[in-house]
Design an enzyme around this catalytic site. Structure first.
Site, short mmCIF file in Angstrom:
data_model
loop_
_atom_site.label_atom_id
_atom_site.label_comp_id
_atom_site.label_asym_id
_atom_site.label_seq_id
_atom_site.Cartn_x
_atom_site.Cartn_y
_atom_site.Cartn_z
N TYR A 146 -1.79 0.67 9.83
CA TYR A 146 -2.30 -0.26 8.58
C TYR A 146 -1.16 -0.88 7.79
O TYR A 146 -0.20 -1.51 7.04
CB TYR A 146 -2.91 0.09 7.95
CG TYR A 146 -3.66 -0.29 6.43
CD1 TYR A 146 -3.44 -2.10 6.18
CD2 TYR A 146 -3.22 0.84 5.06
CE1 TYR A 146 -3.92 -2.09 5.06
CE2 TYR A 146 -3.24 0.80 3.89
CZ TYR A 146 -3.51 -0.94 4.10
OH TYR A 146 -4.09 -1.44 2.53
N THR A 171 0.73 -1.17 -0.33
CA THR A 171 -0.21 0.10 -0.20
C THR A 171 0.88 1.06 0.26
O THR A 171 2.14 1.44 0.63
CB THR A 171 -0.66 -0.06 1.23
OG1 THR A 171 -1.55 1.21 1.38
CG2 THR A 171 0.11 -0.46 2.05
#
Ligand code: UDP
Length: 327
Positions: free
Chosen positions: A145, A121
Site C-alpha cells: 500500500y 499516506t
C-alpha cells in the site's frame, strides 16, 4: 473552479465533496465506480449543493468526461486503502493506486488540467527512525500500500518536472477516522478494518469482540501508536491545499494532528465514550504494521493556514459512534 473529484463516493471523498460544496463557487463532477463508495452518500450530499455524479471505472474511457468538464483541478482520491489486503493482493494495489495515477495524469495533460491534489499516506514513511515524521523524513514503505502511493508521488513529481504549468499538492494522510459532525455521511463500506471503525462497531454489539494486533511492540503499553484525525478536518485540508497551489508552488504536506495514541488507549477511549465495556482479545501482530507514526504537520499549518477544528480523540470517536448507530 471546475473540479473533478475521483472517488467522491468514498469515505474520505464524500467528506471532501461536502467541504467543497459548502465552500461554494465550484462546479464539481464526481466519478466513482462504487466498488467501495456509497450511492447513499452521494444522495445525502445532494442536500448540500449541486454536482454531477458519474458511475465509471478509472480504467474506462474518460475522454468525454474531461472534454465536457473543462476541469481546472483534479482531486484524485480513488484508491484502495487497506494495508493487510495490500500484502495479500499487491497487484490489485499497484494497478488501482499507481497505474491509474499515470492514466489520470495523461488525461490532465491532454486536456490542460494543471492543478492536481493527490491522496497519499503516512505509510510512505514506513518504519521511521523517530515516531514523529515531517515531509523531509526518509520514505521507506514497509507494505505494498505504502509503495503504491509512493510510486504515484514519483509519477506526479516527474510529470510536474516535464510541465512547468502543472502544480500539485500531495497530501500524506495520517489515520483518518470519525464521521461528518452534521451526521450526513460517514464510513459506509462493509467489513471495514480500521481501528476506530471496528472499536465502535464492537461497542454497539455489531461485532462480538475485537482484536489487538500485537501487544509486544516497543511502545509504552506494547501496542502500535498512530495519529488519528477527524475526517472533516482532513477534508478541509484539501480546500486549503488547492487554494495554496493556485497561487504558490507544488508541495507535499503531512496531514495530521501531531498527537500519538496507542491501540489500547483508543479502545479505552471508545469504551469511555460509548459506556460499553466490550470484549477485546490480544492477538498476534498484523503484517505490514509500523510500530508508530505521528505527523509533524507544521508545514501545512504554516503555508496554507489550515487549522484543525476537531482535534480531540473523544470527538472523533463520538461522531464515529453516532454514525455507526444509524448505519
Ligand atoms: N488495529 C487493531 N485491531 C483492529 C484494527 C486495527 O489492533 O481491529 C491496529 C493496527 O494493527 C494498527 C492500528 O490499529 O496498529 C491502526 O490500524 P488501522 O487499520 O486503523 O490503520 P493503519 O495505520 O493500518 O492505516
Amino acid at each position: 473552479m471546475n473540479i473533478l473529484i475521483t472517488g467522491g463516493a468514498g469515505y474520505i471523498g464524500s467528506h471532501v465533496l461536502k467541504s467543497f460544496l459548502k465552500e461554494g463557487g465550484h462546479k464539481i463532477t464526481v466519478i466513482d465506480n462504487l466498488s467501495k463508495g456509497s450511492i447513499a452518500a452521494i444522495h445525502a450530499i445532494k442536500s448540500i449543493g449541486e454536482f454531477e455524479f458519474i458511475n465509471i471505472n478509472l480504467e474506462d474511457d474518460l475522454t468525454k468526461i474531461f472534454y465536457n468538464g473543462k476541469f481546472e483541478a483534479v482531486i484524485h482520491l480513488a484508491a484502495f486503502i487497506e494495508v493487510l489486503e495490500s500484502t495479500r493482493e499487491p497487484l490489485k494495489y499497484y494497478l488501482n493506486n499507481t497505474a491509474n495515477v499515470a492514466r489520470i495524469l495523461t488525461y490532465c495533460k491532454k486536456f490542460g488540467v494543471n492543478k492536481f491534489i493527490f491522496s497519499s499516506t503516512a505509510a510512505v514513511y514506513g518504519e521511521a527512525d523517530t515516531p514523529e515524521v515531517s515531509e523531509l523524513s526518509p520514505t521507506n514503505p514497509i507494505n505494498p500500500y505504502g509503495h503504491s502511493k509512493l510510486m504515484s508521488e514519483q509519477i506526479i513529481k516527474d510529470y510536474a518536472s516535464s510541465n512547468s504549468s502543472f502544480k500539485f499538492a500531495i497530501l500524506r494522510y495520517f489515520n483518518v477516522a470519525g464521521a461528518d459532525e452534521e451526521g450526513l455521511i460517514g464510513q459506509n463500506y462493509p467489513n471495514a478494518t480500521h481501528l476506530i471503525k471496528v472499536a465502535t462497531q464492537t461497542a454497539l454489539g455489531k461485532l462480538e469482540n475485537m482484536k489487538i494486533f500485537g501487544n509486544d511492540y516497543a511502545t509504552k503499553d506494547g501496542t502500535c501508536v498512530r495519529d488519528y484525525m477527524h475526517v472533516n478536518d482532513l477534508a478541509d485540508a484539501h480546500l486549503a491545499a488547492l487554494k495554496y497551489i493556485d497561487s504558490n508552488s507544488s508541495e507535499i504536506f503531512n496531514v495530521g494532528y501531531g498527537y500519538g495514541f496507542s491501540v489500547k488507549s483508543v479502545i479505552e477511549a471508545t469504551k469511555r465514550v460509548s459506556g460499553v465495556d466490550f470484549k477485546v482479545i490480544n492477538s498476534s501482530r498484523r503484517d505490514g504494521d509500523p510500530v508508530a507514526l505521528i505527523s509533524n504537520a507544521n508545514k501545512l499549518r504554516k503555508l496554507t493556514g489550515w487549522t484543525p477544528k476537531r482535534d480531540s480523540l473523544e470527538f472523533i470517536i463520538k461522531t464515529a459512534l453516532e454514525w455507526e448507530k444509524r448505519a
